[in-house]
Write an enzyme that holds these catalytic residues in place. Structure first.
Site, PDB file in Angstrom:
ATOM      1  N   CYS A  79       0.827  -1.213   0.000  1.00 55.84           N
ATOM      2  CA  CYS A  79       0.000   0.000   0.000  1.00 55.84           C
ATOM      3  C   CYS A  79       0.867   1.272   0.000  1.00 55.84           C
ATOM      4  CB  CYS A  79      -0.989  -0.058   1.158  1.00 55.84           C
ATOM      5  SG  CYS A  79      -2.395   1.012   0.925  1.00 55.84           S
ATOM      6  N   HIS A 169      -3.276  -5.274   1.297  1.00 58.71           N
ATOM      7  CA  HIS A 169      -2.610  -5.625   2.564  1.00 58.71           C
ATOM      8  C   HIS A 169      -2.728  -7.122   2.835  1.00 58.71           C
ATOM      9  CE1 HIS A 169      -2.141  -1.513   4.251  1.00 58.71           C
ATOM     10  NE2 HIS A 169      -3.213  -1.249   3.533  1.00 58.71           N
ATOM     11  N   GLU A 171      -1.058  -8.682   4.901  1.00 55.39           N
ATOM     12  CA  GLU A 171      -0.818  -8.860   6.348  1.00 55.39           C
ATOM     13  C   GLU A 171      -2.102  -8.686   7.164  1.00 55.39           C
ATOM     14  OE1 GLU A 171      -0.222  -6.214   4.655  1.00 55.39           O
ATOM     15  OE2 GLU A 171      -0.425  -4.407   5.884  1.00 55.39           O
TER      16      GLU A 171
HETATM   17  N1  GLN Z   1      -3.575   6.346   1.332  1.00 54.59           N
HETATM   18  C1  GLN Z   1      -2.281   6.050   1.851  1.00 54.59           C
HETATM   19  C2  GLN Z   1      -1.197   6.824   1.117  1.00 54.59           C
HETATM   20  O1  GLN Z   1      -1.448   7.353   0.085  1.00 54.59           O
HETATM   21  C3  GLN Z   1      -1.987   4.572   1.775  1.00 54.59           C
HETATM   22  C4  GLN Z   1      -2.954   3.806   2.631  1.00 54.59           C
HETATM   23  C5  GLN Z   1      -2.407   2.539   3.211  1.00 54.59           C
HETATM   24  O2  GLN Z   1      -1.201   2.316   3.254  1.00 54.59           O
HETATM   25  N2  GLN Z   1      -3.297   1.717   3.728  1.00 54.59           N
HETATM   26  O3  GLN Z   1      -0.106   6.876   1.557  1.00 54.59           O
END
Ligand code: GLN
Length: 189
Positions: A79, A169, A171
């Site tokens: 992410c 994710h 995890e």
């Molecule tokens: N929206 C976050 C970002 O742009 C990422 C979200 C996440 O890691 N769950 O950094």
């Protein structure tokens, strides 16, 4: 095998639990000296990519990560971690590490679809559960990047020889297969 988990911010504990379940020795990276020895792998967790980018610079960890990768360390980002690994993060407040020749699109699913779960195909792993939280996707990947998974025609998992990244994710599920994929990547490097 030793894998460090960047623990500046965000969902790092869940990664440690996954790695421990797979019998891998882990440690948290909170400052530059935690990377004085080069680990076999590094995980950059989800969180807020702009905040993590700032902390990487303030703590002088950014260039050390790149140095470690050049010396053989593998990296896995989820992410916000995916965003940070890209050459182009699509947001000037967030400087990419340039370890993936990709362009990321932050918060790409808009407000309503900010968070969702699905089950989709991941190359070599079959169908796996995927949890997306204010997730990015990869809007462009150069030829040296392998696309491992797409959801609704959007690229959500990519890799090159030493770098793995997922927009979702793993995890936050019970499925250990993506972490196992990363461990195999380290073993085969
Ligand atoms: N929206 C976050 C970002 O742009 C990422 C979200 C996440 O890691 N769950 O950094």
């Amino acid at each position: 095998m030793r894998i460090g988990v960047l623990a500046l911010q965000g969902a790092f504990e869940e990664h440690i639990k996954m790695l421990n379940a797979l019998g891998v020795e882990t440690f948290e990276i909170r400052q530059l000296k935690d990377l004085s020895e080069i680990p076999d792998g590094l995980i950059i967790p989800g969180g807020e990519s702009t905040v993590m980018s700032k902390l990487l610079d303030e703590l002088n960890i950014r260039s050390r990560i790149i140095e470690c990768v050049n010396d053989g360390m593998c990296v896995f980002g989820t992410c916000a971690g995916l965003i940070l690994l890209c050459k182009d993060t699509g947001d000037e407040r967030c400087k990419g590490l340039g370890l993936l020749n990709c362009q990321a699109k932050r918060n790409a699913y808009g407000r309503q679809l900010g968070s969702f779960q699905t089950t989709e195909e991941f190359k070599g792993l079959g169908k796996i559960p995927m949890v997306f939280i204010r997730a990015p996707y990869v809007s462009f990947a150069e030829d040296d990047v392998e696309v491992l998974s797409t959801v609704d025609d959007k690229i959500v998992a990519v890799a090159n020889d030493k770098t793995l990244a997922t927009a979702f994710h793993p995890e936050l599920t019970n499925d250990l297969s993506v972490h196992k994929y990363f461990i195999d990547m380290i073993k085969n490097r």
